[in-house]
Design a protein around this motif. Sequence first.
Motif, short mmCIF file in Angstrom:
data_model
loop_
_atom_site.label_atom_id
_atom_site.label_comp_id
_atom_site.label_asym_id
_atom_site.label_seq_id
_atom_site.Cartn_x
_atom_site.Cartn_y
_atom_site.Cartn_z
N ALA A 115 0.85 -1.21 0.00
CA ALA A 115 0.00 0.00 0.00
C ALA A 115 0.87 1.25 0.00
N LYS A 116 1.91 1.23 0.81
CA LYS A 116 2.79 2.39 0.88
C LYS A 116 3.52 2.61 -0.44
N ARG A 117 4.02 1.54 -1.05
CA ARG A 117 4.68 1.68 -2.36
C ARG A 117 3.74 2.27 -3.39
N TYR A 118 2.48 1.80 -3.40
CA TYR A 118 1.48 2.32 -4.34
C TYR A 118 1.25 3.81 -4.10
N PHE A 119 1.10 4.20 -2.85
CA PHE A 119 0.86 5.61 -2.55
C PHE A 119 2.07 6.49 -2.83
N ILE A 120 3.27 5.98 -2.59
CA ILE A 120 4.46 6.76 -2.92
C ILE A 120 4.54 6.99 -4.43
N ALA A 121 4.22 5.96 -5.21
CA ALA A 121 4.23 6.12 -6.67
C ALA A 121 3.21 7.18 -7.09
N LEU A 122 2.02 7.16 -6.50
CA LEU A 122 1.01 8.19 -6.80
C LEU A 122 1.50 9.56 -6.35
N TRP A 123 2.03 9.63 -5.14
CA TRP A 123 2.51 10.89 -4.58
C TRP A 123 3.57 11.52 -5.48
N GLN A 124 4.45 10.68 -6.04
CA GLN A 124 5.50 11.20 -6.91
C GLN A 124 4.91 11.87 -8.16
N LEU A 125 3.79 11.37 -8.64
CA LEU A 125 3.12 12.01 -9.77
C LEU A 125 2.36 13.26 -9.36
N LEU A 126 1.72 13.21 -8.20
CA LEU A 126 0.81 14.27 -7.78
C LEU A 126 1.49 15.45 -7.07
N ARG A 127 2.62 15.22 -6.42
CA ARG A 127 3.24 16.27 -5.62
C ARG A 127 3.57 17.54 -6.41
N PRO A 128 4.16 17.45 -7.60
CA PRO A 128 4.47 18.70 -8.31
C PRO A 128 3.22 19.57 -8.53
N LEU A 129 2.09 18.96 -8.84
CA LEU A 129 0.86 19.72 -9.02
C LEU A 129 0.29 20.18 -7.68
N ALA A 130 0.21 19.25 -6.74
CA ALA A 130 -0.44 19.56 -5.47
C ALA A 130 0.33 20.55 -4.63
N ALA A 131 1.64 20.42 -4.60
CA ALA A 131 2.44 21.28 -3.71
C ALA A 131 3.29 22.29 -4.47
N GLY A 132 3.35 22.15 -5.78
CA GLY A 132 4.20 23.05 -6.55
C GLY A 132 5.67 22.87 -6.23
N ARG A 133 6.04 21.69 -5.80
CA ARG A 133 7.42 21.40 -5.42
C ARG A 133 7.90 20.16 -6.15
N PRO A 134 9.21 20.04 -6.33
CA PRO A 134 9.72 18.82 -6.96
C PRO A 134 9.57 17.64 -6.01
N VAL A 135 9.65 16.46 -6.58
CA VAL A 135 9.55 15.24 -5.79
C VAL A 135 10.83 15.06 -4.99
N ALA A 136 10.70 14.94 -3.70
CA ALA A 136 11.81 14.63 -2.79
C ALA A 136 11.21 13.82 -1.65
N LEU A 137 11.57 12.54 -1.59
CA LEU A 137 10.99 11.68 -0.56
C LEU A 137 11.39 12.17 0.83
N PRO A 138 10.42 12.33 1.73
CA PRO A 138 10.76 12.70 3.11
C PRO A 138 11.66 11.64 3.74
N ARG A 139 12.60 12.08 4.54
CA ARG A 139 13.55 11.14 5.17
C ARG A 139 12.85 10.09 6.01
N ILE A 140 11.76 10.44 6.66
CA ILE A 140 11.06 9.48 7.52
C ILE A 140 10.58 8.27 6.71
N TRP A 141 10.28 8.46 5.43
CA TRP A 141 9.84 7.36 4.58
C TRP A 141 10.99 6.43 4.24
N GLN A 142 12.20 6.84 4.52
CA GLN A 142 13.37 6.06 4.15
C GLN A 142 13.99 5.35 5.35
#
Length: 181
Positions: A115-142
Amino acid sequence: VFTSWEIMCFGRVASGETFDHGQLRQSVRITLSGKSLWQEFGNLRGGDPMMQSPAGLAGCTVAATLIVAGKTISAELLGLCRDIAVDEAAGEHCGITLLPDVLIARYLGHRSEAAKRYFIALWQLLRPLAAGRPVALPRIWQTYSFGSCALNPLLTNNNVGMALPPLVKAKLLISTAALLA
């Protein structure tokens, strides 16, 4: 813009523990400038027949929801999101609903990591639009290894984080929520 996800595990299957007792009640209400964008209410008791019903959890022990609200999602971006697949052979299911200014993605399966992998893949597509920021995985996810993931090129080499035993990973992922916008 509001971006959130929640991953719920019903029991700890690897330990032989199931969600037979207790109750989960939840509600989500998202408004923007006084206008209701999304409302959802849930009530599930341990051992409820809906846990096995095809109209409910279909026997799955992990249910997850990702919501992006407050932005219009293009048909092209929606298509890219829908192209992200889960492992149906492993009993995983996913779906995406698009409403005006709200995208809701759902996952049903048996592994919180999937589930987390699926959501991270979605988040990577959606973040630039939603937050206006480039994709950078939060350290806590790592903080642990995801294993290989064909959906996420940043994680395909299994070189992210440290490896933890499966039971420890499961405990870490009992419930995850993020406000990222």
